[in-house]
Design a protein around this motif. Structure first.
Motif: not given
Length: 379
Positions: A32, A34, A36, A39-40, A178, A181, A184
């Motif tokens: 991952p 940065d 959005i 993220l996974y 996450t 984050n 998120a």
């Protein structure tokens, strides 16, 4: 360009197994970064002909156009279409090198015949009428599509080694991805319902790239009484680099929730002492709940199966919009008695579903206001 070459050129005759010795087909697992949407992590396939001048193509089932009309809205409702794209592998490498994301390559231990079948399957998938598919984050994404096409082309049975005692929920797996984050994570927890809190099996866990990479490392192909490893070699295709982390909102959802609760408690005692209620505070709470309530109400019509039954709707629902004007005008209303019941049911529901971080503070603030209004009515 890569897609055109692979789908339009007779690269390898199916009978010419000697020429397939020079071909490697790999699963690519991307770390991952940065953005959005990343993220996974991410998964892709690599078709690499090692001969001089041979093709080196990345096949990516995660291509989408966020500029299409109503993209975000369609994504929320589960109506997003992704597609298979293909382009030179060096461009794929450069992209992840620029993001500072490590890419791990697992060279598949395929027979020459299986390579031919997989090559032809990818060519068919690249045709205009086939390359677009309906995306679903948990059940049909870039990772599951890559897994499925590989399994379909293997002449034998893929035997996976289950991880004993590893049965995380979808929500727990998302939390792991996450953890850096929090907003998120908050958004995911707000939209995901009770079905996301069920234990998963190995198959369901493979929506995440790292889970599929792990499973491929420990998988074997069984045919005619013999086993062979699914992965022949594992290598680092792009080393981990320096990732630039963008600064976000300075406060976490939990911090915002604590601040809201402290304000709510302070106002509660002020109102209690003055024997009155502040309409502006009532209106603010009702507006926050009403906005979130519209979002959760719309989720009832989403095609994502894990959002349809969400106990947070007991608190976060469109009900405030039907009473807001009366509350602002200071008129008597049943809203507070109805909301008190729903808020208590909401708190009980937390025993069965994991709620978004900090939502409980909103429920407590609302309950305090319900107490004041009902106390004044019964006084």
């Amino acid at each position: 360009m890569g897609a055109f070459l692979l789908t339009s050129c007779p690269l390898i005759a199916q009978q010419d197994s000697l020429r397939m010795d020079s071909v490697e087909i790999s699963l690519l697992t991307c770390q991952p970064h940065d953005e959005i949407y990343s993220l996974y992590g991410h998964t892709a396939l690599r078709y690499h002909d090692l001969r001089k001048g041979g093709l080196d193509i990345a096949f990516n089932y995660g291509v989408f156009d966020y500029k299409k009309p109503f993209f975000a809205l369609r994504f929320v409702f589960g109506l997003t279409d992704y597609e298979l794209g293909a382009y030179p592998y060096r461009l794929f490498q450069e992209e992840y090198r620029r993001f500072g994301s490590m890419v791990t390559e697992q060279v598949l231990n395929l027979t020459d015949q299986e390579k031919v079948i997989l090559q032809q399957a990818l060519a068919i998938n690249m045709q205009n009428e086939n390359r677009i598919y309906r995306y679903n984050y948990f059940y049909s994404n870039c990772t599951t599509k890559a897994r499925d096409i590989i399994e379909q082309c293997i002449q034998g049975t893929v035997s996976y080694a289950d991880r004993e005692g590893y049965t995380p929920t979808h929500r727990e797996m998302i939390h792991e991805m996450t953890k850096n984050n929090p907003w998120a994570a908050f958004g995911n927890d707000l939209l995901l319902g009770i079905l996301a809190d069920r234990p998963t099996d190995r198959r369901l866990q493979e929506f995440l790239p790292y889970n599929l990479m792990y499973d491929f490392d420990h998988a074997k192909i069984y045919k005619d009484g013999n086993f062979r490893p699914l992965v022949k070699e594992r290598r680092m295709s792009v080393p981990a680099g320096v990732q630039v982390v963008k600064s976000g909102f300075p406060l976490s959802p939990l911090a915002c929730a604590v601040i809201l609760l402290l304000i709510g408690i302070a106002l509660f005692f002020i109102q209690l002492r003055q024997k009155r209620t502040y309409r502006w505070w009532d209106a603010l709470l009702m507006t926050i709940i009403g906005v979130m309530g519209i979002i959760l109400f719309l989720m009832l019509f989403s095609q994502h199966p894990t959002v349809s039954v969400n106990l947070q709707i007991l608190l976060l629902n469109p009900l405030p919009w039907f009473f807001l004007w009366k509350v602002i005008r200071g008129r008597a209303t049943r809203y507070w008695s109805i909301t008190a019941i729903l808020a208590v049911l909401f708190l009980i529901g937390s025993l069965f579903q994991h709620y978004a971080e900090g939502i409980w503070s909103l429920a407590l603030c609302l309950l305090l206001q319900c107490y004041l209004h009902l106390k004044h009515r019964w006084a």
